[in-house]
Structure formats: structure tokens, C-alpha cells
Design a protein around this motif. Structure first.
Motif, short mmCIF file in Angstrom:
data_model
loop_
_atom_site.label_atom_id
_atom_site.label_comp_id
_atom_site.label_asym_id
_atom_site.label_seq_id
_atom_site.Cartn_x
_atom_site.Cartn_y
_atom_site.Cartn_z
N PHE A 29 0.85 -1.19 0.00
CA PHE A 29 0.00 0.00 0.00
C PHE A 29 0.88 1.24 0.00
N THR A 30 0.46 2.25 -0.72
CA THR A 30 1.03 3.58 -0.52
C THR A 30 0.18 4.23 0.57
N PRO A 31 0.66 5.27 1.22
CA PRO A 31 -0.17 5.91 2.25
C PRO A 31 -1.56 6.32 1.74
N ASP A 37 -11.00 2.92 8.78
CA ASP A 37 -12.38 2.73 9.23
C ASP A 37 -12.42 2.94 10.74
N ASP A 38 -13.63 2.94 11.28
CA ASP A 38 -13.75 2.99 12.73
C ASP A 38 -13.06 1.77 13.33
N GLY A 39 -12.43 1.96 14.47
CA GLY A 39 -11.73 0.87 15.13
C GLY A 39 -12.70 -0.19 15.65
N ALA A 49 -8.92 2.53 12.33
CA ALA A 49 -8.10 1.33 12.09
C ALA A 49 -7.97 1.07 10.60
N ALA A 50 -6.82 0.57 10.21
CA ALA A 50 -6.56 0.14 8.84
C ALA A 50 -5.95 -1.25 8.90
N ARG A 51 -6.64 -2.20 8.32
CA ARG A 51 -6.13 -3.58 8.28
C ARG A 51 -5.24 -3.71 7.05
N LEU A 52 -3.97 -4.00 7.27
CA LEU A 52 -3.01 -4.11 6.16
C LEU A 52 -2.81 -5.54 5.71
N THR A 63 -1.40 -7.52 10.44
CA THR A 63 -0.77 -6.21 10.61
C THR A 63 -1.87 -5.17 10.51
N VAL A 64 -1.99 -4.32 11.52
CA VAL A 64 -2.98 -3.25 11.51
C VAL A 64 -2.33 -1.95 11.93
#
Length: 154
Positions: A29-31, A37-39, A49-52, A63-64
Motif C-alpha cells: 500500500f502507498t499511504p 475505518d472505525d476501530g 483502524a486500517a487492516r493491512l 498487521t494493523v
């Protein structure tokens, strides 16, 4: 020919007939591509939260990233597996113990890395906004030392 040739040939035939394991796709992912989203309900409201990779709620690696708002506070809790945290921006405070006590905490500025061992009660807070990246092996269950501190009960 010796016995090793037929055995070696049999091993090659056996291995070549086995199905190849599926190759995992590259995750990158790029930034600008990261979706926030909401955690999860287990964290206080206001967290993004962003789930990677993977999911902390499922078996396997995850990885989050979490955006923690100014004044974020999560009371003492523990996980059955290690939690590994990198502070990406801002300053995050971590402490260990069964009672929330800022005197028992330490400031971790951007670039810091923290390993919270399995079954170790710990707590965290921020003064200003911060972003962390957490990774480990799921499922990453939360057990709050004081059930009243569990945001899911509010």
C-alpha cells in the motif's frame, strides 16, 4: 547402478506429482491507498483502524494500523499471544500491571518498538494524536483486568 538411483528417481516423481502450494499475493500500500475505518468495538470510540494484512480476529499473521486520538486511554488488559507495536507518529505511553497508573508507564515516541508478551497485563494512553502499527499472530483476544473497562460493555 546402485540402489540410490531408483530411490532418488522415486523421490523426484513423488515430489513432482504433489500439487504446488498456492503462492501468496504481494500486499503493498502507498499511504494514499490505506483505507481507514472505525476501530473495533474492543477499543475506545474515536480510534481509526486500517487492516493491512490478515485480521487480528482470525488465525494467522496480521498487521494493523491504529490512529489513536488525543486523550486515548485503554485500561489494563492482556492478550493470549504476543503483541508487537511500532509507533509511527506521535507519542504513545505504555505501562504494565493490573492497575492503570501513569507513574508505571513510559513514553514511546515515533520510531519506538514495543513487544507486549502474551498474558502480560498492560495499558496505554496518548496525550496527542498518534499512529501505531501492531502485528502478530491471531487471534488476538482481549481480556480486560476489570470487565467494567471493556469498551464493548458500554
Amino acid at each position: 547402478m546402485g540402489r540410490s538411483f531408483p530411490i532418488g528417481l522415486a523421490a523426484i516423481v513423488l515430489l513432482s506429482s504433489m500439487p504446488a502450494t498456492a503462492q501468496q499475493p504481494v500486499v503493498a500500500f502507498t499511504p494514499a491507498e490505506i483505507q481507514w475505518d472505525d476501530g473495533p468495538a474492543v477499543l475506545p470510540r474515536g480510534v481509526k483502524a486500517a487492516r493491512l494484512q490478515g485480521s487480528p480476529a482470525q488465525s494467522g499473521p496480521f498487521t494493523v494500523r491504529l490512529k489513536l486520538q488525543a486523550g486515548y486511554k485503554l485500561g489494563p488488559h492482556w492478550h493470549p499471544r504476543d503483541e508487537l507495536v511500532t509507533v509511527l507518529s506521535g507519542t504513545v505511553y505504555f505501562g504494565t500491571g493490573e492497575t492503570f497508573s501513569p507513574a508505571q508507564g513510559k513514553a514511546y515516541p515515533a520510531g519506538s518498538f514495543v513487544v507486549l508478551p502474551a498474558n502480560t497485563p498492560h495499558f496505554t494512553w496518548t496525550e496527542d494524536e498518534a499512529v501505531i502499527q501492531a502485528h502478530g499472530i491471531g487471534p488476538l483476544d482481549f481480556t480486560h483486568v476489570n470487565p467494567a473497562d471493556d469498551p464493548r460493555r458500554r
